[in-house]
Design a protein around this motif. Structure first.
Motif, PDB file in Angstrom:
ATOM      1  N   GLY A 125       0.807  -1.205   0.000  1.00  0.00           N
ATOM      2  CA  GLY A 125       0.000   0.000   0.000  1.00  0.00           C
ATOM      3  C   GLY A 125       0.840   1.255   0.000  1.00  0.00           C
ATOM      4  N   LEU A 126       0.300   2.308   0.568  1.00  0.00           N
ATOM      5  CA  LEU A 126       0.938   3.624   0.600  1.00  0.00           C
ATOM      6  C   LEU A 126       1.456   3.912   2.002  1.00  0.00           C
ATOM      7  CD1 LEU A 126       1.436   6.538  -0.626  1.00  0.00           C
ATOM      8  CD2 LEU A 126      -0.844   7.109   0.280  1.00  0.00           C
ATOM      9  N   THR A 127       2.716   4.359   2.084  1.00  0.00           N
ATOM     10  CA  THR A 127       3.284   4.842   3.338  1.00  0.00           C
ATOM     11  C   THR A 127       3.687   6.295   3.149  1.00  0.00           C
ATOM     12  OG1 THR A 127       4.100   2.664   4.031  1.00  0.00           O
ATOM     13  CG2 THR A 127       5.157   4.593   5.016  1.00  0.00           C
ATOM     14  N   VAL A 128       3.299   7.148   4.087  1.00  0.00           N
ATOM     15  CA  VAL A 128       3.683   8.555   4.038  1.00  0.00           C
ATOM     16  C   VAL A 128       4.664   8.806   5.175  1.00  0.00           C
ATOM     17  CG1 VAL A 128       2.913  10.932   3.876  1.00  0.00           C
ATOM     18  CG2 VAL A 128       1.378   9.074   3.168  1.00  0.00           C
ATOM     19  N   SER A 129       5.863   9.263   4.797  1.00  0.00           N
ATOM     20  CA  SER A 129       6.948   9.463   5.743  1.00  0.00           C
ATOM     21  C   SER A 129       7.472  10.880   5.575  1.00  0.00           C
ATOM     22  CB  SER A 129       8.036   8.401   5.502  1.00  0.00           C
ATOM     23  OG  SER A 129       9.056   8.469   6.454  1.00  0.00           O
ATOM     24  N   GLY A 130       8.707  11.106   6.011  1.00  0.00           N
ATOM     25  CA  GLY A 130       9.266  12.442   5.890  1.00  0.00           C
ATOM     26  C   GLY A 130      10.759  12.447   6.119  1.00  0.00           C
ATOM     27  N   GLY A 131      11.258  13.531   6.678  1.00  0.00           N
ATOM     28  CA  GLY A 131      10.513  14.591   7.309  1.00  0.00           C
ATOM     29  C   GLY A 131       9.482  14.072   8.318  1.00  0.00           C
ATOM     30  N   GLU A 132       8.501  14.900   8.525  1.00  0.00           N
ATOM     31  CA  GLU A 132       7.390  14.588   9.418  1.00  0.00           C
ATOM     32  C   GLU A 132       6.093  14.882   8.686  1.00  0.00           C
ATOM     33  OE1 GLU A 132       4.763  13.542  11.514  1.00  0.00           O
ATOM     34  OE2 GLU A 132       6.661  13.242  12.591  1.00  0.00           O
ATOM     35  N   PRO A 133       5.329  13.840   8.306  1.00  0.00           N
ATOM     36  CA  PRO A 133       4.123  14.072   7.511  1.00  0.00           C
ATOM     37  C   PRO A 133       3.085  14.932   8.202  1.00  0.00           C
ATOM     38  CG  PRO A 133       4.284  11.773   8.217  1.00  0.00           C
ATOM     39  CD  PRO A 133       5.596  12.407   8.508  1.00  0.00           C
ATOM     40  N   LEU A 134       3.059  14.945   9.552  1.00  0.00           N
ATOM     41  CA  LEU A 134       2.067  15.750  10.245  1.00  0.00           C
ATOM     42  C   LEU A 134       2.407  17.238  10.249  1.00  0.00           C
ATOM     43  CD1 LEU A 134       1.113  13.370  13.169  1.00  0.00           C
ATOM     44  CD2 LEU A 134      -0.285  14.012  11.193  1.00  0.00           C
ATOM     45  N   MET A 135       3.530  17.619   9.629  1.00  0.00           N
ATOM     46  CA  MET A 135       3.783  19.029   9.350  1.00  0.00           C
ATOM     47  C   MET A 135       2.802  19.552   8.303  1.00  0.00           C
ATOM     48  SD  MET A 135       6.538  20.687  10.787  1.00  0.00           S
ATOM     49  CE  MET A 135       7.418  21.677   9.578  1.00  0.00           C
ATOM     50  N   GLN A 136       2.210  18.653   7.511  1.00  0.00           N
ATOM     51  CA  GLN A 136       1.300  19.026   6.437  1.00  0.00           C
ATOM     52  C   GLN A 136      -0.009  18.256   6.589  1.00  0.00           C
ATOM     53  OE1 GLN A 136       3.249  19.433   2.462  1.00  0.00           O
ATOM     54  NE2 GLN A 136       5.095  18.661   3.467  1.00  0.00           N
ATOM     55  N   PRO A 137      -0.754  18.485   7.663  1.00  0.00           N
ATOM     56  CA  PRO A 137      -1.923  17.647   7.937  1.00  0.00           C
ATOM     57  C   PRO A 137      -3.034  17.746   6.901  1.00  0.00           C
ATOM     58  CG  PRO A 137      -1.852  19.530   9.428  1.00  0.00           C
ATOM     59  CD  PRO A 137      -0.531  19.500   8.710  1.00  0.00           C
ATOM     60  N   ALA A 138      -3.242  18.922   6.317  1.00  0.00           N
ATOM     61  CA  ALA A 138      -4.310  19.046   5.325  1.00  0.00           C
ATOM     62  C   ALA A 138      -3.983  18.221   4.080  1.00  0.00           C
ATOM     63  CB  ALA A 138      -4.524  20.511   4.953  1.00  0.00           C
ATOM     64  N   PHE A 139      -2.737  18.326   3.618  1.00  0.00           N
ATOM     65  CA  PHE A 139      -2.308  17.547   2.451  1.00  0.00           C
ATOM     66  C   PHE A 139      -2.312  16.057   2.778  1.00  0.00           C
ATOM     67  CE2 PHE A 139       1.076  15.661  -0.210  1.00  0.00           C
ATOM     68  CZ  PHE A 139       0.622  16.023  -1.462  1.00  0.00           C
ATOM     69  N   LEU A 140      -1.785  15.702   3.943  1.00  0.00           N
ATOM     70  CA  LEU A 140      -1.760  14.299   4.350  1.00  0.00           C
ATOM     71  C   LEU A 140      -3.162  13.727   4.423  1.00  0.00           C
ATOM     72  CD1 LEU A 140      -0.263  11.803   5.475  1.00  0.00           C
ATOM     73  CD2 LEU A 140      -0.449  12.854   7.751  1.00  0.00           C
ATOM     74  N   GLY A 141      -4.085  14.494   4.989  1.00  0.00           N
ATOM     75  CA  GLY A 141      -5.448  14.009   5.098  1.00  0.00           C
ATOM     76  C   GLY A 141      -6.084  13.739   3.747  1.00  0.00           C
ATOM     77  N   ARG A 142      -5.878  14.651   2.788  1.00  0.00           N
ATOM     78  CA  ARG A 142      -6.431  14.440   1.437  1.00  0.00           C
ATOM     79  C   ARG A 142      -5.785  13.239   0.762  1.00  0.00           C
ATOM     80  NH1 ARG A 142      -9.338  18.335  -1.580  1.00  0.00           N
ATOM     81  NH2 ARG A 142      -9.842  20.228  -0.388  1.00  0.00           N
ATOM     82  N   LEU A 143      -4.482  13.071   0.966  1.00  0.00           N
ATOM     83  CA  LEU A 143      -3.775  11.952   0.353  1.00  0.00           C
ATOM     84  C   LEU A 143      -4.277  10.622   0.915  1.00  0.00           C
ATOM     85  CD1 LEU A 143      -1.509  10.902  -1.474  1.00  0.00           C
ATOM     86  CD2 LEU A 143       0.105  11.340   0.400  1.00  0.00           C
ATOM     87  N   LEU A 144      -4.420  10.540   2.217  1.00  0.00           N
ATOM     88  CA  LEU A 144      -4.913   9.313   2.839  1.00  0.00           C
ATOM     89  C   LEU A 144      -6.348   9.014   2.420  1.00  0.00           C
ATOM     90  CD1 LEU A 144      -3.506   9.865   6.440  1.00  0.00           C
ATOM     91  CD2 LEU A 144      -2.633   8.236   4.748  1.00  0.00           C
ATOM     92  N   ARG A 145      -7.190  10.047   2.389  1.00  0.00           N
ATOM     93  CA  ARG A 145      -8.593   9.850   2.005  1.00  0.00           C
ATOM     94  C   ARG A 145      -8.689   9.308   0.584  1.00  0.00           C
ATOM     95  NH1 ARG A 145     -13.119   8.373   2.063  1.00  0.00           N
ATOM     96  NH2 ARG A 145     -11.960   7.063   3.501  1.00  0.00           N
ATOM     97  N   GLY A 146      -7.885   9.889  -0.324  1.00  0.00           N
ATOM     98  CA  GLY A 146      -7.899   9.420  -1.698  1.00  0.00           C
ATOM     99  C   GLY A 146      -7.420   7.986  -1.813  1.00  0.00           C
ATOM    100  N   ALA A 147      -6.401   7.623  -1.040  1.00  0.00           N
ATOM    101  CA  ALA A 147      -5.895   6.251  -1.069  1.00  0.00           C
ATOM    102  C   ALA A 147      -6.944   5.278  -0.541  1.00  0.00           C
ATOM    103  CB  ALA A 147      -4.609   6.150  -0.258  1.00  0.00           C
ATOM    104  N   LYS A 148      -7.604   5.627   0.565  1.00  0.00           N
ATOM    105  CA  LYS A 148      -8.618   4.740   1.116  1.00  0.00           C
ATOM    106  C   LYS A 148      -9.788   4.566   0.169  1.00  0.00           C
ATOM    107  CE  LYS A 148      -8.359   2.802   4.110  1.00  0.00           C
ATOM    108  NZ  LYS A 148      -7.662   1.488   4.191  1.00  0.00           N
ATOM    109  N   GLU A 149     -10.129   5.607  -0.577  1.00  0.00           N
ATOM    110  CA  GLU A 149     -11.219   5.493  -1.553  1.00  0.00           C
ATOM    111  C   GLU A 149     -10.876   4.496  -2.651  1.00  0.00           C
ATOM    112  OE1 GLU A 149     -11.881   9.504  -2.771  1.00  0.00           O
ATOM    113  OE2 GLU A 149     -13.150   9.981  -1.021  1.00  0.00           O
TER     114      GLU A 149
END
Length: 295
Positions: A125-149
């Motif tokens: 699947g998809l892993t989001v790392s960094g850096g720190e992904p929670l520095m960009q919560p709005a972008f991270l949230g959209r990315l995760l939502r799209g992946a789950k869809e």
């Protein structure tokens, strides 16, 4: 008898090729930002608005990995920006958001979609790392939502320091958290990262209360994090978290040292050796003694 073939991408151009199934765990293809278009020219105001909406994020790179950043073969996306300054950071080039490339979330999700057959074949699947992904919560949230869809298994690799940035809605779209617990003693954590320990502990408790599976990562650094009392403090806390599935003890290495030098950053661990195998085994035993599964 030749092992059965599975479909896997080349990691650069997104083409699919047949490879023996037993070769998939050895695949590790780094692509930088290749194959993922950066955003077109826009005004400063438009860019700021898109960032705030999570439509654009700052990305350092992506790569295809297996059995490293979660189960199966995974597309790991490294976002730019991190609030910690870990002495042993092996990706200091991801510390500042402004050093990343602006990428539209829809463009990134198109790349995720191309790998759906791989994820299904390998349980990845998809892993989001960094850096720190929670520095960009709005972008991270959209990315995760799209992946789950798309039905994709999602993993977030985080220090937990910015756990308050993660809304419940964002965490609803996370199947697994790789939580880096860098120290169990507050003073050692401060020395190691320049930040406070408490936010990571609070976030881990929140994840456990939600029932979110966790893999804990602990880096064993001689003279910094490897003291028995520090390891014991980490192990005691981790053992209290009901949703921890495994602990990964990662021996310190000097593989990121060249990056520090290229960036002209002071590197304090230049004389620090890799830990002795016996010391790594002692640390792993401290976790195992608390009933934890250790790798």
């Amino acid at each position: 008898m030749r092992p059965p073939a599975v479909v896997a991408p080349d990691g650069i151009n997104g083409e699919y090729v047949a490879v023996p199934e037993d070769a998939v765990p050895r695949l590790r293809r780094s692509a930088g930002t290749a194959g993922i278009a950066t955003t077109a020219e826009m005004s400063h105001g438009e860019h700021v608005a898109a960032v705030r909406a999570g439509e654009i994020g700052s990305m350092h790179s992506w790569e295809l990995v297996t059995a490293v950043d979660g189960p199966g073969t995974r597309m790991t996306v490294f976002l730019a920006g991190c609030p910690l300054r870990c002495l042993y950071c092996h990706n200091p080039d991801t510390l500042r958001m402004r050093d990343g490339e602006p990428v539209a979330v829809d463009e990134l999700l198109r790349r995720v979609r191309r790998y759906l057959p791989v994820f299904r074949a390998t349980g990845g699947g998809l892993t989001v790392s960094g850096g720190e992904p929670l520095m960009q919560p709005a972008f991270l949230g959209r990315l995760l939502r799209g992946a789950k869809e798309m039905g994709v298994h999602t993993t977030v690799d985080t220090s937990g320091f910015l756990g308050t940035h993660a809304s419940d809605a964002l965490l609803d779209d996370v199947d697994l958290v790789l939580l880096d617990v860098k120290s169990g003693l507050p003073q050692t954590y401060l020395r190691t990262t320049g930040r406070e320990l408490a936010p990571t502990l609070d976030f881990s408790r929140r994840l456990a209360a939600r029932g979110t599976p966790m893999w804990i990562r602990f880096v064993a650094v001689p003279g910094l994090t490897d003291a028995p009392d520090n390891v014991a403090a980490v192990a005691d806390h981790v053992a209290s978290l009901a949703t921890v599935e495994r602990v990964e003890v990662l021996p310190f290495h000097q593989m990121g040292r060249d990056k520090w030098e290229r960036l002209d950053l002071p590197y304090e661990l230049g004389e620090t050796p890799a830990p002795e195998p016996a010391d790594v085994e002692r640390i792993r035993a401290q976790f195992r003694d608390r009933g934890l599964t250790v790798f």
